[in-house]
Write an enzyme that holds these catalytic residues in place. Structure first.
Site, PDB file in Angstrom:
ATOM      1  CD  GLU A  47      -2.843   1.143   0.018  1.00 12.01           C
ATOM      2  OE1 GLU A  47      -3.132   2.273  -0.408  1.00 12.01           O
ATOM      3  OE2 GLU A  47      -3.127   0.014  -0.196  1.00 12.01           O
ATOM      4  CB  SER A  48       1.934   3.737  -2.680  1.00 19.80           C
ATOM      5  OG  SER A  48       0.529   4.021  -3.054  1.00 19.80           O
ATOM      6  CB  CYS A  77       2.326  -3.254  -7.500  1.00 20.46           C
ATOM      7  SG  CYS A  77       0.534  -3.129  -7.377  1.00 20.46           S
ATOM      8  NE  ARG A 103      -2.513   4.824  -4.321  1.00 22.25           N
ATOM      9  CZ  ARG A 103      -2.987   5.150  -3.376  1.00 22.25           C
ATOM     10  NH1 ARG A 103      -3.259   6.257  -2.751  1.00 22.25           N
ATOM     11  NH2 ARG A 103      -3.147   4.028  -2.241  1.00 22.25           N
ATOM     12  CB  ILE A 130      -3.003  -7.354  -6.441  1.00 24.76           C
ATOM     13  CG1 ILE A 130      -2.600  -8.902  -6.625  1.00 24.76           C
ATOM     14  CG2 ILE A 130      -3.856  -7.382  -5.177  1.00 24.76           C
ATOM     15  CD1 ILE A 130      -1.692  -9.645  -5.823  1.00 24.76           C
ATOM     16  NE  ARG A 131      -6.595  -2.661  -3.134  1.00 28.29           N
ATOM     17  CZ  ARG A 131      -6.406  -1.407  -2.627  1.00 28.29           C
ATOM     18  NH1 ARG A 131      -7.174  -0.364  -2.938  1.00 28.29           N
ATOM     19  NH2 ARG A 131      -5.770  -1.343  -1.546  1.00 28.29           N
ATOM     20  CG  HIS A 166       2.376  -8.274  -7.502  1.00 28.59           C
ATOM     21  ND1 HIS A 166       3.034  -7.500  -6.246  1.00 28.59           N
ATOM     22  CD2 HIS A 166       1.361  -7.385  -7.579  1.00 28.59           C
ATOM     23  CE1 HIS A 166       2.069  -6.661  -5.817  1.00 28.59           C
ATOM     24  NE2 HIS A 166       1.103  -6.449  -6.452  1.00 28.59           N
ATOM     25  CD  GLU A 168       5.961  -9.766  -5.902  1.00 28.04           C
ATOM     26  OE1 GLU A 168       6.091  -9.439  -7.271  1.00 28.04           O
ATOM     27  OE2 GLU A 168       4.987  -9.043  -5.338  1.00 28.04           O
TER      28      GLU A 168
HETATM   29  N1  GLN Z   1      -3.435  -0.296  -4.712  1.00 27.22           N
HETATM   30  C1  GLN Z   1      -2.002  -0.071  -4.095  1.00 27.22           C
HETATM   31  C2  GLN Z   1      -1.588   1.278  -4.016  1.00 27.22           C
HETATM   32  O1  GLN Z   1      -2.131   2.163  -4.498  1.00 27.22           O
HETATM   33  C3  GLN Z   1      -1.008  -0.767  -4.840  1.00 27.22           C
HETATM   34  C4  GLN Z   1      -1.374  -2.293  -4.708  1.00 27.22           C
HETATM   35  C5  GLN Z   1      -0.244  -3.274  -4.852  1.00 27.22           C
HETATM   36  O2  GLN Z   1       0.967  -2.851  -4.369  1.00 27.22           O
HETATM   37  N2  GLN Z   1      -0.614  -4.641  -5.258  1.00 27.22           N
HETATM   38  O3  GLN Z   1      -0.570   1.641  -3.281  1.00 27.22           O
END
Ligand code: GLN
Length: 190
Positions: A47-48, A77, A103, A130-131, A166, A168
Site C-alpha cells: 500500500e503506497s 505495483c 493508482r 492486484i489493485r 507482481h 514475485e
Molecule cells: N493499490 C495499491 C496502492 O495504491 C498498490 C497495490 C499493490 O501494490 N498490489 O498503493
C-alpha cells in the site's frame, strides 16, 4: 551481489523467496544505513501511502533518492507508485521515474486478474495485477517494456525498472533475471 528489499510493508517476503530461487543473496531493508550494503533495491507491492508513511517515519527518503540516482531499482505495483514523478490525485513520493501513474487504475480488489504478457527484452511472463496502478504518461528516457490492452504496465528508465504487476507471485523468473542482469552490468561498469 546482494539485492535489498525494502521491508516496511507489503510483499517483501515474496520478493525474498523469488530472488532466493535465482540464487541471489537478499537483505530485508528496515533501516536506511542498510542501503550501503546492497547492489540493487526492490520496492515491493503493498500500500503506497502506508509505505510512504513508514519511509518518512524511519527517515528513508534522502537515502532512497540517493540510491535511485546511482544503482538499479525495481518497483512492483506500489513500488512503481513510489518511484513515479507524478501520481494522479496523490502526492509524489520518491519521484525519480519520469512517468505519471494512476493508482487502482484497473478497478478495485475484485478486479484483480492474471494474464500472460510479453515484456520487451525480457520475454513472456505471467502478469498478476492486484489493485494495480498503470502508467498513463511517459516522459524522456523512459522505455516502454510492456503494454496490456493499450495500457502501459512495465517501463525502464536507465537503472530503474517498474511493473504494474507482481512477478514475485509467480514462478516465472525472467523479470528477476533481467533485474539481476541490470545489476551485473552496473557492477562491471563501476
Ligand atoms: N493499490 C495499491 C496502492 O495504491 C498498490 C497495490 C499493490 O501494490 N498490489 O498503493
Amino acid at each position: 551481489m546482494k539485492i535489498g528489499i525494502l521491508a516496511l510493508q507489503g510483499s517483501y517476503f515474496d520478493h525474498q523467496k523469488y530472488f532466493s530461487n535465482l540464487n541471489v543473496d537478499t537483505l530485508l531493508i528496515k533501516e536506511p544505513h542498510q542501503l550501503k550494503e546492497i547492489d540493487g533495491l526492490v520496492l515491493p507491492g503493498g500500500e503506497s501511502t502506508t509505505i510512504r508513511r513508514l519511509i518518512d517515519r524511519y527517515n528513508f527518503m534522502d537515502d532512497l533518492k540517493d540510491f535511485c540516482s546511482k544503482k538499479p531499482v525495481f518497483g512492483t505495483c506500489a513500488g512503481m507508485i513510489l518511484l513515479a514523478k507524478e501520481v494522479v490525485d496523490n502526492p509524489t513520493h520518491i519521484g525519480v521515474l519520469n512517468v505519471r501513474v494512476k493508482r487502482n487504475a484497473f478497478g478495485r480488489q475484485k478486479d484483480s486478474f492474471e494474464e500472460k504478457i510479453m515484456v520487451n527484452k525480457v520475454g513472456e511472463v505471467e502478469g498478476v495485477y492486484i489493485r494495480a496502478p498503470y502508467i498513463d504518461q511517459v516522459g524522456d528516457n523512459v522505455e516502454v517494456l510492456a503494454i496490456h490492452k493499450e495500457i502501459i504496465v512495465a517501463v525502464q528508465q536507465d537503472n530503474i525498472l517498474a511493473t504494474s504487476f507482481h512477478p514475485e507471485l509467480t514462478d516465472n523468473l525472467l523479470i528477476g533475471k533481467y533485474f539481476i542482469n541490470m545489476i551485473d552490468k552496473r557492477i562491471s561498469k563501476a
